[in-house]
Design an enzyme around this catalytic site. Structure first.
Site, PDB file in Angstrom:
ATOM      1  N   GLU A 215     -38.487  37.839  17.544  1.00 54.04           N
ATOM      2  CA  GLU A 215     -39.141  39.143  17.376  1.00 54.04           C
ATOM      3  C   GLU A 215     -39.671  39.164  15.940  1.00 54.04           C
ATOM      4  OE1 GLU A 215     -36.484  42.555  17.396  1.00 54.04           O
ATOM      5  OE2 GLU A 215     -38.125  43.988  17.685  1.00 54.04           O
TER       6      GLU A 215
ATOM      7  N   ASP B   4     -37.626  48.342  25.710  1.00 49.01           N
ATOM      8  CA  ASP B   4     -36.810  48.186  24.501  1.00 49.01           C
ATOM      9  C   ASP B   4     -36.060  49.477  24.144  1.00 49.01           C
ATOM     10  OD1 ASP B   4     -35.684  46.658  22.506  1.00 49.01           O
ATOM     11  OD2 ASP B   4     -37.488  46.469  21.293  1.00 49.01           O
ATOM     12  N   ASP B   5     -36.711  50.367  23.400  1.00 48.53           N
ATOM     13  CA  ASP B   5     -36.097  51.643  22.981  1.00 48.53           C
ATOM     14  C   ASP B   5     -37.117  52.752  23.259  1.00 48.53           C
ATOM     15  OD1 ASP B   5     -33.590  50.641  21.459  1.00 48.53           O
ATOM     16  OD2 ASP B   5     -35.239  49.434  20.664  1.00 48.53           O
TER      17      ASP B   5
HETATM   18  N1  HPA Z   1     -34.406  44.520  18.080  1.00 52.13           N
HETATM   19  C1  HPA Z   1     -33.182  44.247  17.587  1.00 52.13           C
HETATM   20  N2  HPA Z   1     -32.160  45.080  17.741  1.00 52.13           N
HETATM   21  C2  HPA Z   1     -32.338  46.206  18.420  1.00 52.13           C
HETATM   22  C3  HPA Z   1     -33.565  46.530  18.943  1.00 52.13           C
HETATM   23  C4  HPA Z   1     -34.651  45.636  18.778  1.00 52.13           C
HETATM   24  O1  HPA Z   1     -35.791  45.848  19.212  1.00 52.13           O
HETATM   25  N3  HPA Z   1     -33.402  47.734  19.548  1.00 52.13           N
HETATM   26  C5  HPA Z   1     -32.125  48.093  19.410  1.00 52.13           C
HETATM   27  N4  HPA Z   1     -31.470  47.166  18.704  1.00 52.13           N
HETATM   28 ZN    ZN Z   2     -34.397  44.957  21.868  1.00 55.00          ZN
END
Ligand code: HPA
Ligand code: ZN
Length: 331
Positions: free
Chosen positions: A196, A274-275
């Site tokens: 990421e 994701d969130d």
């Molecule tokens: N990346 C890493 N950790 C996380 C993420 C993310 O997108 N969302 C919640 N914890």
């Molecule tokens: Zn994540």
């Protein structure tokens, strides 16, 4: 008239990242807890502007103070699964960060039982299949990860696998080799966030050392053609989160997102949220955004949905049913 987005699985979803501002206020009121504001517009403002992963994580962890009881975790998961059902989700493999809750004094049992009872209820009432993946917080290090895994094993029937999340750069997968081997010996599935913010070497380590079955995000693997060839040949699924990548500036803008190239390369790429409370959309909104900004047609969206089903850890008979639904949707 079928839905504009396909029936899908969602494989990269942090349950803590689904706390909408309204739920934040409701839980804070119920548990008598302070908040920076009771005004949902003011709270939402704080959700929207991030410079990078860490600036998001700071807000995300602060908001978790409202999650204290088993009922809180149950309500959080129920809210997500209701919304996911409307988004066309047939199967959700849901991340939870138990360490952050236990470190705040919440019993692990409350976290796991609260989520698990919501998953069972969603399956019974709406037919949405949900399973739990416990994530280790990489910035707390490998010993803490081993400790939480040992503490969780008495609840083994409630979760299907382990993951690795939180601040990526500086905490490479290699640190977690032993805890992933422990998880494998318990018959748990293994996934990890990699690529990421970290480079392709994080993805290689996750594959070689953690023996992951899927890579979460993985977009920076595209910088390394040999790695791309390996991901294609080994059919390693990548759980891509387009709106998240833009919100956290891993990608400048959606039209620049590598998802289309990932499909062109024959990778098992999937679309996830994701969130979603923080990044501007649930999984259907992610599908709609990539359709619009990357020019993905119905056939490409159906491919992404098929990939998501192939990538689940669900029983084969369920996968067959979901694939048939996707074929119907594709027409
Ligand atoms: N990346 C890493 N950790 C996380 C993420 C993310 O997108 N969302 C919640 N914890
Ligand atoms: Zn994540």
């Amino acid at each position: 008239m079928s839905a504009p987005t396909p029936p899908t699985a969602e494989l990269h979803l942090h349950v803590e990242g689904t706390i909408e501002a309204e739920l934040l206020v409701r839980l804070a009121d119920r548990d008598g807890l302070p908040l920076p504001s009771r005004d949902t517009d003011v709270l939402r403002e704080r959700y929207e502007h991030f410079a990078d992963l860490q600036s998001f994580l700071d807000v995300y962890y602060a908001n978790l103070a409202v999650l204290r009881t088993e009922e809180d975790f149950h309500d959080l998961a129920t809210g997500y699964l209701d919304r996911a059902r409307a988004a066309g989700v047939r199967r959700a493999e849901v991340f939870v960060d138990p360490q952050t809750h236990v470190d705040r004094g919440v019993p692990l049992e409350a976290v796991i039982r609260g989520l698990s009872s919501a998953f069972s209820a969603a399956e019974e009432t709406h037919g949405v299949s949900a399973a739990m993946i416990l994530c280790f917080l990489r910035d707390l290090g490998p010993e803490a990860a081993e400790e939480i895994l040992r503490a969780a094993l008495p609840f083994r029937e409630h979760f299907i696998g382990v993951g690795l999340d939180s601040a990526e750069v500086g905490y490479p997968p290699s640190l977690f080799t032993r805890v992933y081997a422990m998880a494998a010996s318990e018959g748990l599935h293994r996934v990890a966030h990699a690529g990421e913010e970290g480079g392709p070497e994080y993805v290689r380590e996750a594959l070689d050392l953690l023996r992951v079955e899927r890579v979460d995000h993985g977009i920076r693997a595209m910088e390394d053609p040999e790695l791309v060839a390996r991901l294609r040949e080994e059919r390693i699924p990548l759980t891509v989160c387009p709106l998240s990548n833009v919100a956290l500036r891993a990608v400048d803008a959606l039209p620049d997102h590598p998802l289309r190239r990932m499909l062109d390369e024959g990778l098992v790429a999937t679309v996830n949220s994701d969130d979603p409370a923080y990044f501007g959309g649930y999984v259907d909104e992610n599908y709609r955004a990539v359709a619009r900004d990357l020019g993905l047609d119905r056939a490409r969206l159906a491919q992404l949905a098929r990939n998501s089903v192939d990538a689940t850890f669900a029983p084969e008979e369920d996968k067959r049913r979901w694939r048939a639904e996707i074929a119907d949707w594709a027409g």
